[in-house]
Design an enzyme around this catalytic site. Structure first.
Site, mmCIF file in Angstrom:
data_model
loop_
_atom_site.group_PDB
_atom_site.id
_atom_site.type_symbol
_atom_site.label_atom_id
_atom_site.label_comp_id
_atom_site.label_asym_id
_atom_site.label_seq_id
_atom_site.Cartn_x
_atom_site.Cartn_y
_atom_site.Cartn_z
ATOM 1 N N GLY A 11 -46.778 88.273 4.929
ATOM 2 C CA GLY A 11 -45.329 88.442 5.102
ATOM 3 C C GLY A 11 -44.950 88.910 6.497
ATOM 4 N NE ARG A 15 -38.029 94.409 2.908
ATOM 5 C CZ ARG A 15 -38.502 94.427 1.657
ATOM 6 N NH1 ARG A 15 -37.887 95.158 0.730
ATOM 7 N NH2 ARG A 15 -39.576 93.744 1.332
ATOM 8 C CG ASN A 169 -44.426 94.571 -9.904
ATOM 9 O OD1 ASN A 169 -45.584 94.901 -10.084
ATOM 10 N ND2 ASN A 169 -44.068 93.470 -9.232
ATOM 11 C CE LYS A 349 -62.388 107.567 35.998
ATOM 12 N NZ LYS A 349 -62.294 106.464 36.945
HETATM 13 C C1 UD1 Z 1 -42.716 93.136 -4.282
HETATM 14 C C2 UD1 Z 1 -42.530 92.684 -5.727
HETATM 15 C C3 UD1 Z 1 -41.733 93.738 -6.479
HETATM 16 C C4 UD1 Z 1 -42.425 95.073 -6.390
HETATM 17 C C5 UD1 Z 1 -42.667 95.455 -4.935
HETATM 18 C C6 UD1 Z 1 -43.548 96.700 -4.878
HETATM 19 C C7 UD1 Z 1 -42.373 90.229 -5.758
HETATM 20 C C8 UD1 Z 1 -41.474 89.059 -5.852
HETATM 21 N N1 UD1 Z 1 -41.807 91.420 -5.746
HETATM 22 O O1 UD1 Z 1 -41.465 93.164 -3.649
HETATM 23 O O2 UD1 Z 1 -41.593 93.369 -7.841
HETATM 24 O O3 UD1 Z 1 -41.648 96.077 -7.034
HETATM 25 O O4 UD1 Z 1 -43.367 94.411 -4.246
HETATM 26 O O5 UD1 Z 1 -43.748 97.139 -3.579
HETATM 27 O O6 UD1 Z 1 -43.578 90.052 -5.722
HETATM 28 N N2 UD1 Z 1 -46.187 88.522 1.289
HETATM 29 C C9 UD1 Z 1 -46.897 87.390 1.670
HETATM 30 N N3 UD1 Z 1 -46.241 86.203 1.770
HETATM 31 C C10 UD1 Z 1 -44.927 86.065 1.463
HETATM 32 C C11 UD1 Z 1 -44.212 87.212 1.075
HETATM 33 C C12 UD1 Z 1 -44.868 88.430 0.993
HETATM 34 O O7 UD1 Z 1 -48.091 87.469 1.951
HETATM 35 O O8 UD1 Z 1 -44.421 84.943 1.558
HETATM 36 C C13 UD1 Z 1 -46.893 89.802 1.228
HETATM 37 C C14 UD1 Z 1 -46.337 90.802 2.216
HETATM 38 O O9 UD1 Z 1 -47.039 90.748 3.448
HETATM 39 C C15 UD1 Z 1 -46.527 92.124 1.504
HETATM 40 C C16 UD1 Z 1 -46.565 91.774 0.019
HETATM 41 O O10 UD1 Z 1 -46.729 90.372 -0.045
HETATM 42 O O11 UD1 Z 1 -47.740 92.760 1.854
HETATM 43 C C17 UD1 Z 1 -45.300 92.184 -0.693
HETATM 44 O O12 UD1 Z 1 -44.192 91.573 -0.075
HETATM 45 P P1 UD1 Z 1 -42.802 92.296 0.086
HETATM 46 O O13 UD1 Z 1 -41.875 91.383 0.764
HETATM 47 O O14 UD1 Z 1 -42.975 93.652 0.655
HETATM 48 O O15 UD1 Z 1 -42.358 92.404 -1.467
HETATM 49 P P2 UD1 Z 1 -41.254 93.363 -2.059
HETATM 50 O O16 UD1 Z 1 -39.922 92.826 -1.743
HETATM 51 O O17 UD1 Z 1 -41.533 94.756 -1.674
HETATM 52 CA CA CA Z 2 -43.102 95.699 -0.391
#
Ligand code: UD1
Ligand code: CA
Length: 458
Positions: A11, A15, A169, A349
């Site tokens: 991701g 934010r 979750n 150093k």
């Molecule tokens: C996600 C969960 C949510 C949970 C929350 C907990 C989903 C749809 N939602 O939301 O239910 O309560 O985590 O913290 O799963 N990532 C990818 N590829 C993508 C999108 C995200 O690899 O296309 C990775 C991000 O790098 C990150 C993780 O997935 O490490 C979670 O993504 P993030 O966007 O933070 O999810 P949340 O909106 O927090």
């Molecule tokens: Ca998250």
């Protein structure tokens, strides 16, 4: 049965509003994702797969061969990210422990407990949930009237009643491989966000598979990091945790809220740490040493009974009983011997010193090998840089360097040498010498009146 871990780290971390990809962002000086991998390595997991995408080299450079990688070219959500690992995992008999790369505080005993519970309960899917009084931003765990989990609904898709649900979750799951990938292929794009949600597998699986939750007692360990404010909260939690464990091991920390100690720092008992100090990287602080106040120690070893006050020690070693500071700076593989004194406004150093050597005020010692019982007078320096190259200075034992001496390198000062104050030394000095390298003083008697007219002269 084999156990795989799948870290979602592709991701953007929009934010965060930072250049660095979120999962590489440091917490107490160490990238978030390294905490996760370290714990996975200690857990019962057999193999780690990481999904990378946005700035993938940053993550792969950090983890190298500690993980294999699946690539998510376009960030189309957590479900889509997980699906990218299909070619690596779907044919493998076993379970996959899915966790987001933005959750650095979960430790391996809890990971093992979650995986064990999945097996013992005979689940196909275990969702790790937590209770939050303020569940804002998290996906809610929706249950039917019998308490059976039926879906996870993301905050933006929640109706008013769902928004009131306090069970959320964590984004950590244990899933049987085959069920996971078969189900993922059925997940449809969420219209509102244009993403494939991993959470949608819950609704698709709950009637045909055994879906359960594992609720963690301390929701702090499963907090997700989404912005820089979350980083500060995670750092505070980790800092308190680390400081407490050192204190319980016999380390005195004064005003611990102001003291930051990295995850990998080793501190022996009897050490004192004073306010506003930071000790990070691969540092070791040995028995009875004192650090602080207002000091930073990074990737350095501080030996027994040494003291570092109001100073910076980077990539260096400080010997037993040596005092550093106030306002000193050691860096670049410096190795200070025992019973030294490196005092006010002294920078050292890439240099080593023997025993009982002192540079008490206003010195620069660079690229030098210094012996035992050497005294650097106030303001004495090594002139190690000619604008192009750095040169070495060798100083023997029992050398007295007067105030404001410039030692122009390359230079060898042998044992038992005395250099007169104010000298600019450019030639090697043989053993036993007094070296004077400055203009002779001339006193012109009765000359003042030619320069300054007395004020009451009419
Ligand atoms: C996600 C969960 C949510 C949970 C929350 C907990 C989903 C749809 N939602 O939301 O239910 O309560 O985590 O913290 O799963 N990532 C990818 N590829 C993508 C999108 C995200 O690899 O296309 C990775 C991000 O790098 C990150 C993780 O997935 O490490 C979670 O993504 P993030 O966007 O933070 O999810 P949340 O909106 O927090
Ligand atoms: Ca998250």
């Amino acid at each position: 049965m084999k156990k795989y871990a799948l870290i979602l780290a592709a991701g953007k971390g929009t934010r965060m509003k930072t250049e660095l990809p979120k999962c590489a962002f440091p917490i107490l000086g160490k990238p978030m994702i390294e905490y996760i991998v370290e714990n996975l390595e200690k857990s019962q997991i057999d193999e780690i797969v990481t999904v990378v995408g946005h700035k993938k080299e940053v993550i792969t450079d950090l983890l190298k061969e500690r993980s294999t990688y699946a690539i998510q070219e376009e960030q189309l959500g957590t479900g889509h990210a997980t699906l990218q690992a299909a070619s690596l995992l779907e044919d493998k008999e076993g379970v996959t422990f899915i966790l987001p790369g933005d959750m650095p505080l979960m430790e391996y005993p809890l990971m093992d407990k979650i995986i064990r519970s999945h097996e013992e309960m005979g689940n196909d899917l275990t969702i790790v949930s937590m209770m939050f009084d303020n569940p804002k931003g998290y996906g809610r765990v929706v249950r039917d009237e019998y308490g059976v989990v039926t879906s996870i609904v993301e905050e933006i898709d929640c109706n008013d009643a769902q928004k009131q649900i306090k069970e959320v979750n964590s984004s950590v799951y244990v899933v049987n491989n085959q069920a996971l990938f078969q189900t993922l292929k059925k997940v449809k794009k969420n219209d509102r966000k244009g993403e494939y949600y991993l959470t949608d597998i819950v609704e698709l699986m709950h009637q045909t598979h055994k879906v359960n939750t594992f609720t963690v007692r301390d929701p702090r360990v499963t907090m997700g990091i989404n912005d820089l404010y979350n980083i500060s909260i995670a750092e505070k939690i980790l800092r308190d945790h680390i400081n407490k464990s050192h204190m319980l091991n016999g380390v005195s920390i004064i005003n611990p809220e102001t003291v930051t100690i990295g995850h990998d720092v080793i501190i022996e008992e009897g050490v004192w740490i004073y306010p506003n100090s930071t000790i990070v990287g691969d540092s070791i602080i040995k028995k009875y040493a004192k650090i602080g106040p207002n000091s930073e120690v990074r990737d350095s070893i501080i030996d027994e009974y040494a003291e570092i006050r109001h100073s910076l020690v980077i990539d260096s070693k400080v010997g037993k009983y040596t005092t550093v500071g106030p306002f000193a700076h050691l860096r670049g593989h410096t190795d200070i011997g025992e019973h030294n004194r490196i005092g006010n406004f002294v920078e050292v150093k890439n240099s080593t010193t023997g025993k009982d050597t002192k540079a008490a005020h206003l010195s620069y010692i660079g690229d030098a090998i210094v012996g035992n019982r050497v005294n650097f007078g106030c303001g004495s320096i090594t002139v190690n840089y000619d604008g192009v190259n750095k040169h070495k200075t060798n100083i023997g034992d029992d050398v007295f360097i007067g105030c404001n001496v410039n030692m122009v390198a390359p230079l060898t000062v042998s044992d038992e040498v005395f250099i007169a104050a104010g000298s600019t030394v450019t030639k090697d000095i043989p053993k036993g010498s007094l070296s004077i390298a400055r203009n002779q003083q001339i006193n012109k008697e009765d000359y003042y009146k030619h320069l300054i007219k007395p004020k009451n002269d009419k």
